[in-house]
Design a protein around this motif. Structure first.
Motif, PDB file in Angstrom:
ATOM      1  N   ALA A  68       0.831  -1.299   0.126  1.00  0.00           N
ATOM      2  CA  ALA A  68      -0.086  -0.108   0.035  1.00  0.00           C
ATOM      3  C   ALA A  68       0.966   1.174   0.126  1.00  0.00           C
ATOM      4  N   VAL A  69       0.316   2.392  -0.654  1.00  0.00           N
ATOM      5  CA  VAL A  69       0.949   3.656  -0.892  1.00  0.00           C
ATOM      6  C   VAL A  69      -0.198   4.586  -0.402  1.00  0.00           C
ATOM      7  N   ARG A  70       0.310   5.562   0.610  1.00  0.00           N
ATOM      8  CA  ARG A  70      -0.708   6.549   0.852  1.00  0.00           C
ATOM      9  C   ARG A  70      -0.368   7.941   0.214  1.00  0.00           C
ATOM     10  N   LEU A  71      -1.404   8.423  -0.101  1.00  0.00           N
ATOM     11  CA  LEU A  71      -1.211  10.011  -0.652  1.00  0.00           C
ATOM     12  C   LEU A  71      -2.042  10.903   0.398  1.00  0.00           C
ATOM     13  N   ARG A  72      -1.154  11.874   0.594  1.00  0.00           N
ATOM     14  CA  ARG A  72      -1.642  12.948   1.623  1.00  0.00           C
ATOM     15  C   ARG A  72      -1.754  14.125   0.939  1.00  0.00           C
ATOM     16  N   PHE A  73      -3.006  14.789   0.989  1.00  0.00           N
ATOM     17  CA  PHE A  73      -3.308  16.030   0.158  1.00  0.00           C
ATOM     18  C   PHE A  73      -3.561  17.055   1.344  1.00  0.00           C
ATOM     19  N   ASP A  74      -2.740  18.356   1.412  1.00  0.00           N
ATOM     20  CA  ASP A  74      -2.793  19.132   2.332  1.00  0.00           C
ATOM     21  C   ASP A  74      -3.146  20.548   1.753  1.00  0.00           C
ATOM     22  N   GLY A  78      -0.749  23.247   0.098  1.00  0.00           N
ATOM     23  CA  GLY A  78      -0.526  23.137  -1.422  1.00  0.00           C
ATOM     24  C   GLY A  78       0.030  21.794  -1.943  1.00  0.00           C
ATOM     25  N   THR A  79       0.186  21.011  -1.005  1.00  0.00           N
ATOM     26  CA  THR A  79       1.184  19.735  -1.386  1.00  0.00           C
ATOM     27  C   THR A  79       0.243  18.584  -1.595  1.00  0.00           C
ATOM     28  N   VAL A  80       0.848  17.377  -2.181  1.00  0.00           N
ATOM     29  CA  VAL A  80       0.525  16.245  -2.227  1.00  0.00           C
ATOM     30  C   VAL A  80       1.647  15.319  -1.942  1.00  0.00           C
ATOM     31  N   THR A  81       1.833  14.712  -0.843  1.00  0.00           N
ATOM     32  CA  THR A  81       2.828  13.882  -0.384  1.00  0.00           C
ATOM     33  C   THR A  81       2.564  12.299  -0.663  1.00  0.00           C
ATOM     34  N   ARG A  82       3.468  11.494  -1.048  1.00  0.00           N
ATOM     35  CA  ARG A  82       3.282  10.116  -1.116  1.00  0.00           C
ATOM     36  C   ARG A  82       3.999   9.458   0.065  1.00  0.00           C
ATOM     37  N   VAL A  83       3.468   8.833   0.774  1.00  0.00           N
ATOM     38  CA  VAL A  83       4.089   7.854   1.877  1.00  0.00           C
ATOM     39  C   VAL A  83       4.275   6.399   1.544  1.00  0.00           C
ATOM     40  N   ALA A  99      -9.531  22.249  -1.836  1.00  0.00           N
ATOM     41  CA  ALA A  99     -10.232  21.122  -0.965  1.00  0.00           C
ATOM     42  C   ALA A  99      -9.979  19.723  -1.508  1.00  0.00           C
ATOM     43  N   VAL A 100     -10.220  18.835  -0.779  1.00  0.00           N
ATOM     44  CA  VAL A 100     -10.101  17.698  -1.269  1.00  0.00           C
ATOM     45  C   VAL A 100     -11.371  16.781  -0.376  1.00  0.00           C
ATOM     46  N   ARG A 101     -12.030  15.885  -1.121  1.00  0.00           N
ATOM     47  CA  ARG A 101     -13.242  15.101  -0.628  1.00  0.00           C
ATOM     48  C   ARG A 101     -13.113  13.762  -0.947  1.00  0.00           C
ATOM     49  N   GLY A 108     -14.330  18.346   4.709  1.00  0.00           N
ATOM     50  CA  GLY A 108     -13.373  19.133   5.890  1.00  0.00           C
ATOM     51  C   GLY A 108     -12.383  19.942   5.071  1.00  0.00           C
ATOM     52  N   GLY A 109     -11.784  20.939   5.760  1.00  0.00           N
ATOM     53  CA  GLY A 109     -10.906  21.887   5.095  1.00  0.00           C
ATOM     54  C   GLY A 109      -9.493  21.268   5.429  1.00  0.00           C
ATOM     55  N   GLY A 110      -9.167  20.311   6.026  1.00  0.00           N
ATOM     56  CA  GLY A 110      -7.716  19.843   6.423  1.00  0.00           C
ATOM     57  C   GLY A 110      -7.195  19.045   5.670  1.00  0.00           C
ATOM     58  N   PRO A 111      -6.042  18.342   6.023  1.00  0.00           N
ATOM     59  CA  PRO A 111      -5.438  17.298   5.253  1.00  0.00           C
ATOM     60  C   PRO A 111      -6.036  16.110   5.142  1.00  0.00           C
ATOM     61  N   VAL A 112      -6.093  15.488   4.037  1.00  0.00           N
ATOM     62  CA  VAL A 112      -7.010  14.149   3.583  1.00  0.00           C
ATOM     63  C   VAL A 112      -5.753  13.252   3.145  1.00  0.00           C
ATOM     64  N   GLU A 113      -5.876  12.089   3.649  1.00  0.00           N
ATOM     65  CA  GLU A 113      -5.055  11.185   3.371  1.00  0.00           C
ATOM     66  C   GLU A 113      -5.857   9.808   2.941  1.00  0.00           C
TER      67      GLU A 113
END
Length: 166
Positions: A68-74, A78-83, A99-101, A108-113
């Motif tokens: 599994a690989v996670r994507l974190r949208f902040d 303004g970043t997309v991070t791959r974990v 925004a990310v849904r 919500g307005g915060g980071p989404v993983e």
């Protein structure tokens, strides 16, 4: 030439030069204004392409490594991070995220993983990108294959995400 007549020299008067400068200024402003919209559209397309590439790379990496690989949208950063496994992090894109849904998750307005599974599938999600001229559009990513579609507004996004959550 007669002795009493003033000599006429060639050239332009100050008023004529000022009129020409004003006309050149107006023409330059009109040209800059007409280029503004295509440049903003090109930047929006570039942001969408970068987001598609980040999603595709995460799916490919998950399949290739079998993990599994996670994507974190902040949106605030303004970043997309791959974990990856072991917490390895890599910022894969800096984008104008607003925004990310995700399907089945409250807005919500915060980071989404989200997690991209080893088979390359992920939850259905949507990202709102905002251009420099404050125009915005949504990209919805289908969970199974990762196909993306541009949507006009949040109501369309919510309707499609609700279908996937059922």
């Amino acid at each position: 030439m007669t002795a009493g007549a003033p000599a006429r020299r060639g050239g332009f008067t100050l008023v004529e030069l000022l009129v020409v400068c004003a006309l050149l200024g107006i023409a330059a402003a009109a040209a800059a204004w007409s280029v503004r919209r295509p440049v903003a559209a090109a930047r929006a397309e570039l942001a969408a392409d970068r987001l598609l590439a980040a999603d595709g790379a995460a799916r490919t990496l998950a399949v290739r490594r079998g993990e599994a690989v996670r994507l974190r949208f902040d949106p605030s950063a303004g970043t997309v991070t791959r974990v990856g496994a072991g917490g390895r992090r890599a910022v894969v894109a800096e984008l104008p995220l607003a925004a990310v849904r995700r399907a089945g998750a409250p807005a919500g307005g915060g980071p989404v993983e989200l997690t991209v599974r080893p088979d390359g599938s992920a939850p259905t999600y949507a990202v709102r990108l905002v251009g420099a001229d404050e125009t915005a559009h949504w990209l919805l990513f289908a969970g199974g294959a990762g196909h993306a579609v541009r949507l006009p507004d949040a109501a369309a996004v919510d309707a499609l995400l609700a279908l996937d959550a059922d």
